[in-house]
Design an enzyme around this catalytic site. Sequence first.
Site, short mmCIF file in Angstrom:
data_model
loop_
_atom_site.label_atom_id
_atom_site.label_comp_id
_atom_site.label_asym_id
_atom_site.label_seq_id
_atom_site.Cartn_x
_atom_site.Cartn_y
_atom_site.Cartn_z
N PRO A 1 -8.30 -20.09 -30.35
CA PRO A 1 -9.75 -19.88 -30.33
C PRO A 1 -10.20 -18.69 -31.15
O PRO A 1 -9.83 -17.57 -30.85
CB PRO A 1 -10.05 -19.65 -28.85
CG PRO A 1 -8.86 -20.10 -28.10
CD PRO A 1 -7.71 -19.92 -29.02
N GLU A 2 -10.94 -18.95 -32.19
CA GLU A 2 -11.64 -17.91 -32.91
C GLU A 2 -13.11 -18.20 -32.72
O GLU A 2 -13.47 -19.05 -31.91
CB GLU A 2 -11.23 -17.91 -34.39
CG GLU A 2 -9.73 -17.63 -34.57
CD GLU A 2 -9.28 -17.59 -36.02
OE1 GLU A 2 -10.10 -17.23 -36.87
OE2 GLU A 2 -8.12 -17.91 -36.29
N ARG B 1 1.90 -10.84 -38.25
CA ARG B 1 1.11 -12.07 -38.23
C ARG B 1 1.52 -12.98 -39.40
O ARG B 1 1.62 -12.52 -40.54
CB ARG B 1 -0.39 -11.76 -38.36
CG ARG B 1 -0.92 -10.89 -37.24
CD ARG B 1 -0.99 -11.66 -35.94
NE ARG B 1 -1.45 -10.83 -34.85
CZ ARG B 1 -0.66 -10.44 -33.84
NH1 ARG B 1 0.60 -10.79 -33.79
NH2 ARG B 1 -1.14 -9.71 -32.86
N LYS C 1 -15.46 -13.02 -29.78
CA LYS C 1 -14.71 -14.16 -29.24
C LYS C 1 -14.94 -14.30 -27.74
O LYS C 1 -14.22 -15.06 -27.08
CB LYS C 1 -13.22 -13.99 -29.55
CG LYS C 1 -12.92 -13.97 -31.05
CD LYS C 1 -11.46 -13.70 -31.30
CE LYS C 1 -11.20 -13.43 -32.77
NZ LYS C 1 -9.81 -13.02 -33.02
#
Length: 278
Positions: free
Chosen positions: A2-3, A263, A59
């Site tokens: 979820p962004e 990342r 968010k």
Amino acid sequence: MPEKPEVITVTKKLERRLKNRKITACHVYYEPIIDYPSVKEFSTRIKGQTMHEFTTRGKWIVITLDQDYLLIHLRMEGKFFFRERGVPLEKHHHVVFTIDDEEELHFQDVRKFGRMKLIPKDKILTMPPFTELGLEPWDKHLTVEYLREHLKKKRIPIKTALLDQSIITGIGNIYDDEILFLSHIFPLTPACLLNDDELAAIIRNTVITLDKAIKEGGTTIRNYTSEEGVTGLFQNHLYVHTKVGEPCPNCGTKIVKIKVNGRGTYYCPSCQKQTERS
DNA sequence: GTGACCACCTGGCCGC
DNA sequence: TGCGGCCAGGTGGTCA
């Protein structure tokens, strides 16, 4: 994962089902999900409050109640499911809200990273996360000057800087890669060395990317769906993220994957050229 | 003040 | 088939 676009999609779906309905009970089965206040106070205070408005900040899903704001962060895999009242609890369902004594809203989070806060209305602007979040991607104050000021002391890679929610809020790892690809910027470029044209490109492509993703209902990668039966379509429009070894849509060069601060980071070595400053 | 690193957490995947 | 190890990643905490 979820962004911002996924959070907006979930929020809209919750609003359709829950607007002006009352939370008549709340049960927490995994206590660390409740970040503030205590689990006991959270469950007690939320009971009897009606859900009025559904918005997002960064968010976070922000639900306006009678006396409080209910803030929900989905983190990695948080999802909501509607269930009939009294059905047996399913695996990874950690919080259950009873709605109007009729049905239940279950919060499922396999990795248990999701968080909820219940903050009094008069304290919302003086407490985290509101005190720590930067500008929304569509904020008129998000300008080249703003970015230049906030990045001038940042020697960290621009990839990392865009994930910093205190500068621009709502960008996650997926859209970060897409924004840098569209802006033709090498992900390891120190943030403080970007010129005004590049900063302008980042602002422009952030809005373009997120608008497009929202239109498509977000992105579904791995096993993340925003809600039961709801799958975003933006993964069909990704240029580089997860595309390692595939040809760049611009030039045909193979997409490369590297690690930036832990990342997974995808980029095109031709379109996003490494320069001396990188 | 800044940046790097780690923990949190579980399912999926891969190699043996 | 089963096991162990690695990977995914948003955020907050710790440490240099």
